[in-house]
Design an enzyme around this catalytic site. Structure first.
Site, mmCIF file in Angstrom:
data_model
loop_
_atom_site.group_PDB
_atom_site.id
_atom_site.type_symbol
_atom_site.label_atom_id
_atom_site.label_comp_id
_atom_site.label_asym_id
_atom_site.label_seq_id
_atom_site.Cartn_x
_atom_site.Cartn_y
_atom_site.Cartn_z
ATOM 1 N N THR A 137 0.825 -1.210 0.000
ATOM 2 C CA THR A 137 0.000 0.000 0.000
ATOM 3 C C THR A 137 0.858 1.259 0.000
ATOM 4 O OG1 THR A 137 -1.479 1.267 1.442
ATOM 5 C CG2 THR A 137 -0.096 -0.332 2.533
ATOM 6 N N ASP A 138 0.291 2.360 -0.477
ATOM 7 C CA ASP A 138 0.999 3.653 -0.407
ATOM 8 C C ASP A 138 1.070 4.169 1.033
ATOM 9 O OD1 ASP A 138 -1.692 4.326 -0.065
ATOM 10 O OD2 ASP A 138 -1.692 5.947 -1.543
ATOM 11 N N GLU A 139 0.293 3.551 1.942
ATOM 12 C CA GLU A 139 0.256 4.060 3.322
ATOM 13 C C GLU A 139 1.586 3.864 4.052
ATOM 14 O OE1 GLU A 139 -3.465 3.352 5.390
ATOM 15 O OE2 GLU A 139 -4.494 2.996 3.494
ATOM 16 N N TYR A 162 -1.740 -0.567 10.913
ATOM 17 C CA TYR A 162 -1.876 -1.225 9.603
ATOM 18 C C TYR A 162 -0.681 -0.911 8.709
ATOM 19 C CZ TYR A 162 -3.255 -1.736 4.699
ATOM 20 O OH TYR A 162 -3.265 -2.055 3.359
ATOM 21 N N LYS A 166 2.370 -3.297 7.183
ATOM 22 C CA LYS A 166 2.648 -3.472 5.750
ATOM 23 C C LYS A 166 4.082 -3.033 5.426
ATOM 24 C CE LYS A 166 0.217 -4.681 2.883
ATOM 25 N NZ LYS A 166 -0.180 -6.029 2.361
ATOM 26 N N PRO A 217 -20.829 8.834 8.503
ATOM 27 C CA PRO A 217 -19.878 9.348 9.510
ATOM 28 C C PRO A 217 -18.547 9.812 8.911
ATOM 29 C CG PRO A 217 -19.908 6.944 9.524
ATOM 30 C CD PRO A 217 -20.867 7.359 8.457
ATOM 31 N N ARG A 293 -10.236 10.083 13.333
ATOM 32 C CA ARG A 293 -9.446 8.844 13.518
ATOM 33 C C ARG A 293 -8.095 9.240 14.127
ATOM 34 N NH1 ARG A 293 -8.142 5.846 7.938
ATOM 35 N NH2 ARG A 293 -10.003 4.633 8.332
HETATM 36 P P1 NAD Z 1 -9.506 -7.546 2.136
HETATM 37 O O1 NAD Z 1 -9.505 -7.270 3.597
HETATM 38 O O2 NAD Z 1 -10.729 -7.281 1.332
HETATM 39 O O3 NAD Z 1 -9.117 -9.069 1.881
HETATM 40 C C1 NAD Z 1 -8.109 -9.725 2.589
HETATM 41 C C2 NAD Z 1 -8.240 -11.210 2.301
HETATM 42 O O4 NAD Z 1 -7.194 -11.883 3.009
HETATM 43 C C3 NAD Z 1 -9.571 -11.818 2.789
HETATM 44 O O5 NAD Z 1 -10.090 -12.683 1.801
HETATM 45 C C4 NAD Z 1 -9.171 -12.587 4.045
HETATM 46 O O6 NAD Z 1 -10.002 -13.709 4.294
HETATM 47 C C5 NAD Z 1 -7.748 -12.992 3.707
HETATM 48 N N1 NAD Z 1 -6.946 -13.221 4.918
HETATM 49 C C6 NAD Z 1 -6.826 -12.400 5.992
HETATM 50 N N2 NAD Z 1 -6.009 -12.953 6.915
HETATM 51 C C7 NAD Z 1 -5.588 -14.137 6.391
HETATM 52 C C8 NAD Z 1 -4.720 -15.157 6.844
HETATM 53 N N3 NAD Z 1 -4.124 -15.080 8.053
HETATM 54 N N4 NAD Z 1 -4.497 -16.226 6.053
HETATM 55 C C9 NAD Z 1 -5.092 -16.326 4.836
HETATM 56 N N5 NAD Z 1 -5.955 -15.393 4.357
HETATM 57 C C10 NAD Z 1 -6.183 -14.313 5.120
HETATM 58 O O7 NAD Z 1 -8.239 -6.733 1.572
HETATM 59 P P2 NAD Z 1 -8.067 -5.978 0.188
HETATM 60 O O8 NAD Z 1 -8.608 -4.609 0.312
HETATM 61 O O9 NAD Z 1 -8.529 -6.862 -0.916
HETATM 62 O O10 NAD Z 1 -6.479 -5.866 0.148
HETATM 63 C C11 NAD Z 1 -5.691 -6.916 -0.391
HETATM 64 C C12 NAD Z 1 -4.228 -6.537 -0.292
HETATM 65 O O11 NAD Z 1 -3.988 -5.326 -0.980
HETATM 66 C C13 NAD Z 1 -3.756 -6.307 1.154
HETATM 67 O O12 NAD Z 1 -2.471 -6.836 1.275
HETATM 68 C C14 NAD Z 1 -3.750 -4.800 1.282
HETATM 69 O O13 NAD Z 1 -2.775 -4.384 2.227
HETATM 70 C C15 NAD Z 1 -3.386 -4.373 -0.119
HETATM 71 N N6 NAD Z 1 -3.875 -3.049 -0.538
HETATM 72 C C16 NAD Z 1 -5.192 -2.722 -0.391
HETATM 73 C C17 NAD Z 1 -5.655 -1.479 -0.827
HETATM 74 C C18 NAD Z 1 -7.116 -1.091 -0.725
HETATM 75 O O14 NAD Z 1 -7.462 0.060 -1.022
HETATM 76 N N7 NAD Z 1 -8.011 -1.979 -0.338
HETATM 77 C C19 NAD Z 1 -4.761 -0.579 -1.395
HETATM 78 C C20 NAD Z 1 -3.414 -0.945 -1.524
HETATM 79 C C21 NAD Z 1 -2.986 -2.190 -1.102
HETATM 80 P P1 TYD Z 2 -10.678 4.084 4.330
HETATM 81 O O1 TYD Z 2 -11.638 3.692 3.252
HETATM 82 O O2 TYD Z 2 -10.780 3.436 5.662
HETATM 83 O O3 TYD Z 2 -9.206 3.899 3.712
HETATM 84 P P2 TYD Z 2 -7.768 4.406 4.302
HETATM 85 O O4 TYD Z 2 -7.898 4.768 5.721
HETATM 86 O O5 TYD Z 2 -6.956 3.167 4.115
HETATM 87 O O6 TYD Z 2 -7.361 5.536 3.418
HETATM 88 O O7 TYD Z 2 -10.794 5.655 4.558
HETATM 89 C C1 TYD Z 2 -10.655 6.569 3.467
HETATM 90 C C2 TYD Z 2 -10.765 7.965 4.045
HETATM 91 O O8 TYD Z 2 -12.112 8.144 4.527
HETATM 92 C C3 TYD Z 2 -9.857 8.203 5.236
HETATM 93 O O9 TYD Z 2 -9.373 9.536 5.211
HETATM 94 C C4 TYD Z 2 -10.767 8.008 6.444
HETATM 95 C C5 TYD Z 2 -12.132 8.454 5.920
HETATM 96 N N1 TYD Z 2 -13.293 7.777 6.545
HETATM 97 C C6 TYD Z 2 -14.307 8.527 7.108
HETATM 98 O O10 TYD Z 2 -14.280 9.778 7.116
HETATM 99 N N2 TYD Z 2 -15.346 7.857 7.699
HETATM 100 C C7 TYD Z 2 -15.423 6.503 7.748
HETATM 101 O O11 TYD Z 2 -16.399 5.950 8.325
HETATM 102 C C8 TYD Z 2 -14.381 5.736 7.127
HETATM 103 C C9 TYD Z 2 -14.405 4.241 7.133
HETATM 104 C C10 TYD Z 2 -13.338 6.425 6.530
#
Ligand code: NAD
Ligand code: TYD
Length: 354
Positions: A137-139, A162, A166, A217, A293
């Site tokens: 992630t970019d985070e 988180y 990562k 929210p 947050r």
């Molecule tokens: P998600 O939470 O939707 O899915 C995570 C998946 O991993 C689920 O299917 C869960 O069952 C599985 N999982 C969790 N713990 C596990 C374990 N111990 N063993 C096996 N499986 C397990 O997440 P996502 O949003 O699809 O993100 C996927 C990846 O991409 C993550 O590594 C996340 O850090 C990265 N990522 C996400 C975003 C985003 O915006 N969602 C952006 C950049 C990177």
């Molecule tokens: P989120 O979707 O949780 O992604 P991330 O924290 O990984 O960027 O949140 C996106 C943005 O929205 C973040 O600045 C937090 C804000 N946010 C709210 O204001 N209210 C909410 O209930 C949630 C879940 C997020």
């Protein structure tokens, strides 16, 4: 470079989650000569409904399992002899990481190291044609001020449990590359949105709340900025990086699409009013500013010029197009939403939003 014409046996972890399910579908459909093993523990975020349409494909196998399970991971690596691993399994929600940091250390750090060990052991004689791809992630880069972009050389500076977990897993992947010669690639992507997104993250949570006429929210003053990418464009980038990226390199992936939360929420409200045939302004009245947050990162923005120049990738849809596809998917899949918001979700919601 990894050539795609060859037969390959790939492990994708976390394939039942949001991004993972789009990646699994893309690989299963695009590469019939590969066999795709999807390993997922099916936590609250994992859902096999996400993959119903491909579950009977002959080149696809689901394995229910935890990336922390040393014996299982070692067994499947020796049994299937994976050439490539695309590792997405993770605990992925910042708010949950504030509530329960240890779960993030376990899955994201220890789980990744367990997979790295298994890959190192399997590939000890030859790493030819093998690759460990960590989806990150970019985070990890922390927060930007009003200006600037995260590039591949930006120093890591994570602020949430988180992002710290990562960042740590990225460091372990690099360390295995340096110390053991493990061939790896890492990509760091901005916020994804799209179908199958669990309704704890901003966009699906707010779509669900609007459908249920519940408060929206918004944390703090809503002036926080994120860069948003449609999930299918991320899956395409992952395909390109996996096949054409260079070993031991990082690629930043982003949407060239920055939005302040409050502006994004207002756009979403307007589009939802149109879709639900409600007078304009109806959904916007649900916006409620709530306590911020802790450690909230002000701004994320990605310089995605490396992947653009080297691999020819760029997003294929505008934010408005992607958001409309996303809203339509949620309106057409209300049973999916009802299933994932029953049971534990209700307790989670009460705990997080009091
Ligand atoms: P998600 O939470 O939707 O899915 C995570 C998946 O991993 C689920 O299917 C869960 O069952 C599985 N999982 C969790 N713990 C596990 C374990 N111990 N063993 C096996 N499986 C397990 O997440 P996502 O949003 O699809 O993100 C996927 C990846 O991409 C993550 O590594 C996340 O850090 C990265 N990522 C996400 C975003 C985003 O915006 N969602 C952006 C950049 C990177
Ligand atoms: P989120 O979707 O949780 O992604 P991330 O924290 O990984 O960027 O949140 C996106 C943005 O929205 C973040 O600045 C937090 C804000 N946010 C709210 O204001 N209210 C909410 O209930 C949630 C879940 C997020």
């Amino acid at each position: 470079m990894i050539r795609s014409a060859n037969k390959k046996t790939l492990l994708i972890t976390g394939g039942a989650g949001f991004i993972g399910s789009h990646v699994v579908r893309k690989f299963v459909k695009s590469y019939p000569q590969y066999h795709i093993y999807n390993l997922d523990a099916l936590t609250y975020a994992g859902n096999l409904e996400n993959l119903k349409d491909i579950e009977d494909y002959p080149n696809y196998t689901f394995i229910k399992g935890d990336i922390l399970d040393v014996a299982l991971i070692s067994e499947i690596f020796y049994k299937y002899r994976f050439d490539g691993i695309i590792h997405l399994a993770a605990e992925s929600h910042v708010d949950r990481s504030i509530d329960e940091p240890l779960a993030f250390v376990k899955t994201n750090v220890l789980g990744t190291v367990n997979l790295l060990n298994a890959a190192k052991n399997l590939w000890q004689d030859t790493t030819q044609g093998c690759r460990f791809y960590h989806i990150s992630t970019d985070e990890v880069y922390g927060t930007l001020g009003k200006d600037g972009l995260f590039s591949e050389t930006t120093a890591y500076d994570p602020n949430s449990p988180y992002s710290a977990s990562k960042a740590s897993s990225d460091h372990f992947v690099r360390a295995y590359g340096e110390t053991f010669g493990l061939p790896y690639v890492i990509s760091n992507c901005s916020n994804n949105y799209g179908p199958n997104h669990f309704p704890e993250k901003l966009i699906p949570l707010f779509i669900n709340n609007i459908m249920e006429n519940k408060a929206l929210p918004v944390y703090g003053d809503g002036k926080y900025t994120r860069d948003w990418l449609f999930v299918k464009d991320h899956a395409k980038a992952i395909d390109l990086v996996f096949h054409n990226g260079k070993n031991q390199e990082t690629y930043n992936i982003g949407g060239f699409n920055e939005w302040q939360n409050i502006d994004l929420v207002k756009l979403l409200c307007k589009m939802m009013d149109q879709k639900l045939n409600k007078p304009e302004g109806t959904s916007q009245r649900l916006i409620t500013f709530i306590a911020d947050r802790p450690g909230h990162d002000l701004r994320y923005a990605i310089d995605a010029s490396k992947i653009n120049k080297e691999l020819g990738w760029k997003p294929s849809v505008t934010f408005e197009e992607g958001l409309e596809k996303t809203i339509d998917w949620y309106l057409d899949n209300q049973e999916w939403l009802a299933n994932v918001t029953s049971g534990d979700y209700k307790d989670y919601y009460k705990k997080m939003y009091k």
